[in-house]
Enzyme design. Structure first.
Site, PDB file in Angstrom:
ATOM      1  N   GLY A  10       0.807  -1.217   0.000  1.00  0.00           N
ATOM      2  CA  GLY A  10       0.000   0.000   0.000  1.00  0.00           C
ATOM      3  C   GLY A  10       0.842   1.270   0.000  1.00  0.00           C
ATOM      4  O   GLY A  10       0.500   2.255  -0.666  1.00  0.00           O
ATOM      5  N   SER A  11       1.951   1.264   0.727  1.00  0.00           N
ATOM      6  CA  SER A  11       2.772   2.487   0.799  1.00  0.00           C
ATOM      7  C   SER A  11       3.304   2.853  -0.578  1.00  0.00           C
ATOM      8  O   SER A  11       3.235   4.020  -0.996  1.00  0.00           O
ATOM      9  CB  SER A  11       3.956   2.284   1.757  1.00  0.00           C
TER      10      SER A  11
ATOM     11  N   GLN B  52      -7.555  -0.054   3.623  1.00  0.00           N
ATOM     12  CA  GLN B  52      -8.361  -0.651   4.699  1.00  0.00           C
ATOM     13  C   GLN B  52      -9.742  -1.090   4.211  1.00  0.00           C
ATOM     14  O   GLN B  52     -10.459  -1.782   4.931  1.00  0.00           O
ATOM     15  CB  GLN B  52      -8.540   0.353   5.842  1.00  0.00           C
TER      16      GLN B  52
ATOM     17  N   SER C 207      -3.693  -3.229  -0.548  1.00  0.00           N
ATOM     18  CA  SER C 207      -2.576  -3.984   0.014  1.00  0.00           C
ATOM     19  C   SER C 207      -3.080  -5.348   0.460  1.00  0.00           C
ATOM     20  O   SER C 207      -4.025  -5.448   1.244  1.00  0.00           O
ATOM     21  CB  SER C 207      -1.995  -3.213   1.200  1.00  0.00           C
TER      22      SER C 207
ATOM     23  N   HIS D 212      -1.976  -7.790   2.422  1.00  0.00           N
ATOM     24  CA  HIS D 212      -1.944  -8.346   3.790  1.00  0.00           C
ATOM     25  C   HIS D 212      -3.077  -7.820   4.667  1.00  0.00           C
ATOM     26  O   HIS D 212      -3.266  -8.282   5.794  1.00  0.00           O
ATOM     27  CB  HIS D 212      -0.581  -8.117   4.452  1.00  0.00           C
TER      28      HIS D 212
ATOM     29  N   CYS E 163       2.046   1.295  12.211  1.00  0.00           N
ATOM     30  CA  CYS E 163       3.253   1.940  11.664  1.00  0.00           C
ATOM     31  C   CYS E 163       3.831   2.949  12.636  1.00  0.00           C
ATOM     32  O   CYS E 163       4.983   3.315  12.549  1.00  0.00           O
ATOM     33  CB  CYS E 163       2.936   2.680  10.369  1.00  0.00           C
TER      34      CYS E 163
HETATM   35  C1  LIG Z   1      -4.725   3.272   5.042  1.00  0.00           C
HETATM   36  C2  LIG Z   1      -3.395   2.647   4.822  1.00  0.00           C
HETATM   37  N1  LIG Z   1      -2.658   3.043   3.771  1.00  0.00           N
HETATM   38  C3  LIG Z   1      -1.458   2.505   3.504  1.00  0.00           C
HETATM   39  C4  LIG Z   1      -0.922   1.522   4.308  1.00  0.00           C
HETATM   40  C5  LIG Z   1       0.406   0.940   3.971  1.00  0.00           C
HETATM   41  O1  LIG Z   1       0.265  -0.355   3.456  1.00  0.00           O
HETATM   42  P1  LIG Z   1       1.503  -1.357   3.406  1.00  0.00           P
HETATM   43  O2  LIG Z   1       1.723  -1.830   4.797  1.00  0.00           O
HETATM   44  O3  LIG Z   1       1.055  -2.445   2.502  1.00  0.00           O
HETATM   45  O4  LIG Z   1       2.653  -0.591   2.842  1.00  0.00           O
HETATM   46  C6  LIG Z   1      -1.648   1.087   5.422  1.00  0.00           C
HETATM   47  C7  LIG Z   1      -1.081   0.075   6.338  1.00  0.00           C
HETATM   48  O5  LIG Z   1      -1.301   0.085   7.520  1.00  0.00           O
HETATM   49  C8  LIG Z   1      -2.918   1.654   5.685  1.00  0.00           C
HETATM   50  O6  LIG Z   1      -3.660   1.266   6.717  1.00  0.00           O
END
Ligand SMILES: Cc1ncc(COP(=O)(O)O)c(C=O)c1O
Length: 379
Positions: free
Chosen positions: A71-72, A180, A200, A202, A325
């Site tokens: 996701g990031s 989410q 994402s 996971h 995070c």
């Molecule tokens: C809303 C949101 N965006 C982005 C991310 C980042 O995803 P990833 O952990 O796959 O990089 C998260 C992860 O917690 C998230 O909750």
């Protein structure tokens, strides 16, 4: 006994996804770009998985699904694409909100250092952004808007369809971080008018380290990673085929019987919500109904959230104080601050994120454990 109530941080890999991934580690391990028969087999699994995920999101035949490391990266790719478009068209104003994930917020602050004007919308007390606030913020030099589908700490679901319609009518790009939401509620890229949508794996019982960005047919993309011609030439690097196969299987599985899962999870959540929110000095953060089925976020006046979490852990319950995070940060949550909570209330927060596998007995155990711990902490 372990009760896992931290599904917003990550979920358990589904058995079906795990089994589907296995052959792509040691049997069909070829590079999907290789010309030989094993490469062709890998390529066809890649094509099939992409098409399954596209169907799950209701993407059009010419839309793109760019696989990323999660996701990031998908968020960074979307923001970078909006910024490059802005530079080309001399539009350096981007609208987002104060409670986005840091993958969006930190990408935007980098742009700010390079001459972009970033406007972060305030968050109303119920955690739901008014689409009219987006409309009012749009200017002639606005390049794009990035508003998340559902918040990762308080679970509130945004009015993405309406925001998408506003962006479309003004001819500006629209990204939604749906990390989410995908796999938990219905996400239809066609209905929502998004140009970009991040997901994402996971977060919906798929593997970690894989996700993607949906991109509408003609929406511009500016790569972050250059090299080979994988992913339409927009994201170089040999594909994570086991991860991609696992993502497709996990997403399909999450969406099968989605309505049933939503009603099941909502019923269990509502039970916990009613039991805990009715305790004096407890505050439910975010709208009581317009939130993800499995998300709860409470603030407990006069309680240290970390202590509460540790004491729950001693009873076998895994929950979190907020976003995973930022769990090592001593700063109060930017999401709860955006809702207007004081620093001490922010630090008293507890997020419970459950899924349909949580039984009513487990939910009752969570409730009685929280009540017992609170009575000791408040004593
Ligand atoms: C809303 C949101 N965006 C982005 C991310 C980042 O995803 P990833 O952990 O796959 O990089 C998260 C992860 O917690 C998230 O909750």
């Amino acid at each position: 006994m372990i009760i896992y109530a931290d599904n917003a941080a990550t979920t358990k890999l589904s058995e079906k996804a795990f089994n589907a991934m296995l052959p792509y580690f040691r049997e069909c391990y070829a590079n999907p770009s290789s010309a030989h028969f094993l490469g062709q087999k890998a390529r066809s699994a890649l094509r099939e998985s992409r098409s399954v995920i596209a169907n799950c999101l209701n993407a059009g035949p010419n839309d793109k699904l760019i696989f990323t490391s999660g996701g990031s990266e998908a968020d960074n790719l979307a923001i970078n694409s909006i910024a490059s478009y802005g530079i080309r068209h001399n539009r350096r104003h981007i609208i987002s909100s104060k409670f986005e994930h840091h993958a969006v917020l930190h990408s935007l602050s980098e742009l700010e250092k390079n001459g972009f004007e970033i406007e972060l919308l305030d968050i109303p007390e119920d955690g739901i952004i008014e689409p009219s606030a987006v409309a009012e913020a749009i200017r002639e030099d606005t390049a794009g808007v990035s508003i998340m589908f559902a918040n990762n700490e308080i679970g509130t679901i945004q009015r993405i369809e309406e925001i998408g319609r506003i962006c479309r009518s003004h001819g500006i790009l629209f990204h939604s971080d749906a990390v989410q939401a995908v796999g938990h509620i219905r996400v239809d890229v066609d209905l929502t008018n998004v140009d970009y949508l991040s997901f994402s794996s996971h977060k919906f019982h798929g593997p970690k380290g894989i996700g993607g960005l949906y991109v509408r047919e003609k929406s511009p993309v500016s790569p972050l990673i250059y090299g080979g011609s994988q992913e339409y030439g927009l994201r170089a690097g040999t594909e994570n085929l086991p991860g991609i196969v696992g993502t497709a299987v996990a997403l399909e599985e999450s969406l099968a019987h989605l309505d049933y899962k939503i009603s099941q999870t909502t019923a269990i959540r509502t039970y916990i919500q009613n039991e805990i929110a009715s305790i004096p000095s407890v505050r439910l953060n975010g709208h009581p109904l317009e939130r993800l089925p499995g998300n709860l976020n409470f603030a407990f006046d006069g309680v240290d959230g970390d202590s509460l979490r540790y004491l729950l852990e001693e009873k076998g319950i895994c929950a979190s104080a907020g976003s995973a995070c930022n769990s090592s940060s001593s700063e109060p949550s930017h999401v709860l601050k955006a809702l207007g909570l004081s620093d001490s209330l922010c630090k008293s927060a507890l997020r419970l994120s459950i899924d349909e596998s949580l039984s009513i007995q487990d939910a009752a155990y969570i409730v009685s454990s929280i009540k017992l711990i609170l009575s000791e902490l408040w004593d």
